[in-house]
Scaffold this motif. Sequence first.
Motif, PDB file in Angstrom:
ATOM      1  N   HIS A 109      32.784  39.463  45.004  1.00 46.19           N
ATOM      2  CA  HIS A 109      32.353  39.625  43.615  1.00 46.19           C
ATOM      3  C   HIS A 109      31.903  41.065  43.346  1.00 46.19           C
ATOM      4  O   HIS A 109      32.237  41.646  42.323  1.00 46.19           O
ATOM      5  CB  HIS A 109      31.235  38.615  43.305  1.00 46.19           C
ATOM      6  N   HIS A 113      33.742  44.194  40.848  1.00 45.55           N
ATOM      7  CA  HIS A 113      33.120  45.048  39.837  1.00 45.55           C
ATOM      8  C   HIS A 113      33.339  46.529  40.103  1.00 45.55           C
ATOM      9  O   HIS A 113      33.361  47.327  39.179  1.00 45.55           O
ATOM     10  CB  HIS A 113      31.614  44.757  39.751  1.00 45.55           C
ATOM     11  N   HIS A 122      38.977  40.729  36.920  1.00 48.03           N
ATOM     12  CA  HIS A 122      37.673  40.066  36.833  1.00 48.03           C
ATOM     13  C   HIS A 122      37.076  40.161  35.427  1.00 48.03           C
ATOM     14  O   HIS A 122      36.305  39.290  35.012  1.00 48.03           O
ATOM     15  CB  HIS A 122      36.718  40.660  37.877  1.00 48.03           C
ATOM     16  N   HIS A 126      34.522  38.047  32.374  1.00 49.78           N
ATOM     17  CA  HIS A 126      33.368  38.599  31.653  1.00 49.78           C
ATOM     18  C   HIS A 126      33.614  38.755  30.160  1.00 49.78           C
ATOM     19  O   HIS A 126      32.682  39.053  29.424  1.00 49.78           O
ATOM     20  CB  HIS A 126      32.973  39.957  32.245  1.00 49.78           C
ATOM     21  N   HIS A 206      23.966  38.619  34.631  1.00 53.06           N
ATOM     22  CA  HIS A 206      25.200  39.213  35.172  1.00 53.06           C
ATOM     23  C   HIS A 206      26.288  39.312  34.097  1.00 53.06           C
ATOM     24  O   HIS A 206      27.184  40.141  34.188  1.00 53.06           O
ATOM     25  CB  HIS A 206      25.698  38.385  36.360  1.00 53.06           C
TER      26      HIS A 206
HETATM   27 ZN   LIG Z   1      31.156  39.371  37.652  1.00 53.15          ZN
END
Ligand SMILES: [Zn+2]
Length: 233
Positions: A109, A113, A122, A126, A206
């Motif tokens: 993870h 990012h 990813h 988001h 997050h």
């Molecule tokens: Zn994330």
Amino acid sequence: MAIIGDSGAMRLIAFFGILLTLLVLETIWPRRQRVRASLERLSTNVLLTVFNGFVMKLAASFIVPIAAVAAAAYVESKGWGLFNLLALPSMLELVVSLVLLDLAIYGQHVAAHYVPMLWQFHKVHHSDVEFDVTTALRFHPIEIFISMLWKITLVFILGPSVFAVILFEIILNGCAMFNHSNLKLSPRLDKFVRLFLATPDMHRIHHSIIPKELNTNYGFSISLWDRLFRTYT
Ligand SMILES: [Zn+2]
């Protein structure tokens, strides 16, 4: 990020806009006379479209974890991997497997990012404007595929039992749905749960658009990793 979200909405609007326009047009100016009631067919086709979308979701949620489980069965049969060499007591092996796999998912993870190529996929997760249990299902297919390859690699290195991999997938999936949920916990309960697991209040940070918050609270299950690696907010 917004572009990804907008393009999804634009696709939906275009899809339904074009569909409805053509439905109206073909009713006014039919090329051929209908043999069967159009409403019955319409409902079938729409249901099928919804069902196809659902099957794709199911495939992504279930077949992918099965790939890691199949890899575990293969590795076990060959006697490969760290755990097959160590021959630890089975309970200890199970706990260590779950902890190490969770640490690896935390690492994946963080990489998602910081590695631009991985972030491209990813960010789909988001770009959700809402934050609820369905957000936990929202992943780019390529990210799901990369995650699958990562898990299989880990299975080959560690050699966890088939049971450990199945249990890990269930826990990870359950925790992800829990910490993405729009569920209100009392401050006391939240404080207690987050000693062990990432709570919705913890993971919601997050999903902030502020980079300082976005790049924290990566954990999906065990909350320890964020505290340990100083990514906790
Ligand atoms: Zn994330």
